[in-house]
Design a protein around this motif. Structure first.
Motif, short mmCIF file in Angstrom:
data_model
loop_
_atom_site.label_atom_id
_atom_site.label_comp_id
_atom_site.label_asym_id
_atom_site.label_seq_id
_atom_site.Cartn_x
_atom_site.Cartn_y
_atom_site.Cartn_z
N VAL A 1 3.10 -7.25 -6.73
CA VAL A 1 2.41 -6.24 -7.54
C VAL A 1 1.03 -6.79 -7.89
N TYR B 1 6.25 -5.60 0.78
CA TYR B 1 5.44 -4.50 0.26
C TYR B 1 4.49 -5.01 -0.81
N LEU C 1 2.26 -3.49 -4.12
CA LEU C 1 2.09 -2.35 -5.02
C LEU C 1 0.84 -2.58 -5.86
N ILE D 1 9.48 0.47 -9.65
CA ILE D 1 9.30 -0.36 -8.45
C ILE D 1 10.48 -0.18 -7.51
N LEU E 1 10.20 3.29 -5.69
CA LEU E 1 9.17 3.28 -4.64
C LEU E 1 9.64 2.47 -3.44
N THR E 2 10.25 1.31 -3.71
CA THR E 2 10.73 0.46 -2.62
C THR E 2 11.84 1.15 -1.83
N CYS F 1 -1.60 3.95 -8.56
CA CYS F 1 -0.27 3.53 -8.09
C CYS F 1 -0.20 3.75 -6.59
N MET G 1 1.84 1.97 -3.18
CA MET G 1 2.67 0.97 -2.52
C MET G 1 2.46 1.07 -1.02
#
Length: 520
Positions: free
Chosen positions: A88, A176, A178, A191, A194-195, A248, A250
């Motif tokens: 992140v 990933y 973010l 999180i 989104l993942t 935001c 990702m």
């Protein structure tokens, strides 16, 4: 009967002209704009409400953690330990009155996989440095977080530079990355949600979300809320979208490691806006952008958000249309520029016409003019009535979407202070609609003519859509971020952090991946 004076004669001439075919067209067009917005918000409300119903259905079946996963079996250790690593990256500039709470919500996520948090600043002299360092110290045994000093940008905006330095410093095993702005308040399961979508569909290029503005009471804060609301329907699709919000995002970490589609070079070499640049790359290469229905984040606006700070924010928003990466991107931006300006003033014009009709009718009533001289007023008042009905429908639709998003945010963050619609002033919302739509074309034209913008004490100059020159003033810029605030989120005073069930879960999940740190 009294004779018409000069003012009344001019007023009645205007009212009569507004009843011409062209005038009627403009006013009917305004009604259609209102109804189109109402329809878009109604669809967005349907998408958000569908997510609420799914969460409630899961809870009825015994899943107390529906705010994390609809399927409680996904919380089993065997599933959590196989989650991919996420980095992140949070580019910071200054310290706003609500930033600390936002940062705390970001690092105390209940994501069960390995995750690191990189706070990236341009220097240790930034007001945010000491605050972030103290926060990380408080959670040093629970989260993997660190401060990264990026230095000054020379070829792109400072925010983009901070993001790219953060990517360079991220863990080599991260799947990933973010990107989060400092005014984003995450939900415990954000999180993970989104993942999960990225894992479900590897074709996703970028996942994004959108803020739910919580106005502080000033006209400027309501103007920002109104500015964001039309865009919000583009993020409430429950899936594919063409919109991208830089607060935001990702993405696949390898897209940056390999500079796939030129994401790094496109941002580094003259990039001003992260989201506009990446959206242009996604469009050029036909890559997928999605926005899950749970990706809506409370965004309390500053209690000190003056009208001048709103104007500065609007200038930054319109300035992004002056940046571009390709000729096709330039054409798209020009189309957005033209259509937005046309629709903005097309929205405001009918209300100005309606004021003329109403004023003319009042003068007729007060002065007692004959009906023969003023027969046009009935047609004008009929148009006023149509516009009033359409405006009411529009405001009801906006209220309904806001109500549903507030409810969704409360369900996604069950232990956070409850958000409420009670503080919204809908008279100010209506005034903000007129003010914001009137000023947007003014701001857009100024951005187009100046080709430069002052952003947090740094002046950027564009040439051919890229940053060509960066000027820094001696001052660091404002210590407080432009929009961050806490008044509406907390109510009267800031709620102190407390040890809770969610905090315990966060610590347990961290122990799965860093057992030695906790054993000591």
């Amino acid at each position: 009967m009294p004779a018409l004076d000069a003012f009344d004669s001019f007023l009645f001439s205007l009212s009569r002209a507004f009843c011409s075919p062209l005038g009627v067209f403009v006013q009917i067009q305004g009604c259609l704009i209102c109804l189109t917005l109402a329809l878009g918000w109604a669809f967005a409300a349907y998408v958000r409400n569908r997510e609420i119903k799914q969460m409630k259905d899961s809870m009825r079946h015994g899943n107390s953690f529906a705010f994390l996963y609809h399927d409680i079996n996904k919380l089993e250790h065997t599933n959590q330990e196989n989650l991919p690593r996420v980095s992140v990256v949070m580019p910071l500039k200054g310290y706003g009155e609500h930033n600390l709470h936002n940062w705390r919500s970001q690092i105390t996520s209940l994501y069960g996989g390995p995750v690191e948090f990189l706070f990236v600043l341009e220097s240790t002299e930034d007001p945010a440095y000491s605050v972030v360092s103290s926060l990380i110290s408080d959670f040093k045994d629970e989260v993997d977080a660190k401060v990264v000093v990026a230095g000054l940008s020379t070829t792109c905006s400072q925010k983009v530079h901070n993001q790219l330095v953060g990517v360079e410093k991220m863990h080599k095993g991260s799947k990933y990355v973010l990107f989060l702005d400092d005014d984003v308040r995450l939900h415990p399961g954000s999180i993970g949600a989104l993942t999960a979508e990225m894992e479900k569909n590897p074709d996703i290029f970028i996942q994004t979300g959108y803020p739910l503005d919580l106005p502080s009471g000033s006209l400027g804060s309501y103007c920002i809320y109104e500015y964001h609301m039309p865009c919000s329907m583009g993020f409430a699709t429950g899936g594919k979208t063409f919109f991208l919000w830089g607060g935001c995002m990702m993405m696949h970490a390898d897209d940056f490691r390999l500079d796939r589609h030129g994401v790094v070079s496109g941002l580094r070499d003259g990039g001003y806006s992260d989201d506009m640049t990446l959206a242009a790359i996604a469009g050029a290469h036909k890559r997928l952008i999605t926005s899950p229905p749970v990706a809506v984040f409370p965004h309390p606006l500053s209690s000190e958000l003056s009208f001048s700070r709103y104007w500065n924010y609007l200038r930054k928003q319109t300035f992004v249309l002056e940046s571009y990466t390709t000729n096709v991107n330039w054409i798209m931006n020009r189309a957005l520029f033209t259509s937005h300006c046309y629709l903005s003033w097309g929205f405001v014009a009918p209300y100005i016409m309606s004021m003329i009709h109403i004023t003319a009718a009042l003068r007729i009533y007060i002065k007692g003019y004959s009906l023969e001289e003023t027969s046009f007023t009935s047609g004008g008042l009929l148009l006023v009535g149509y516009l009033a009905i359409c405006t009411l429908v529009e405001l009801l639709s906006m209220w309904n979407l806001t109500r549903i998003e507030v409810h969704l945010c409360n369900m996604l963050s069950p232990e956070a202070p409850k958000l409420s619609l009670a503080s919204y002033n809908w008279v100010l919302v209506f005034i903000a609609m007129l003010v914001d739509n009137f000023l947007y074309p003014v701001s857009a034209m100024r951005s187009h003519l100046s080709q430069s913008i002052n952003w947090s004490g740094i002046r950027y100059h564009l040439k051919n859509g890229k940053i060509s020159k960066i000027e820094r003033s001696k001052e660091m810029g404002p210590e407080k971020s432009y929009l961050g605030g806490k008044k509406l989120l907390y109510g009267k005073k800031g709620a102190p952090p407390k040890v809770s069930l969610l905090s315990s879960l966060a610590r347990s999940m961290a122990q799965w991946h860093q057992p030695k740190k906790f054993d000591s």
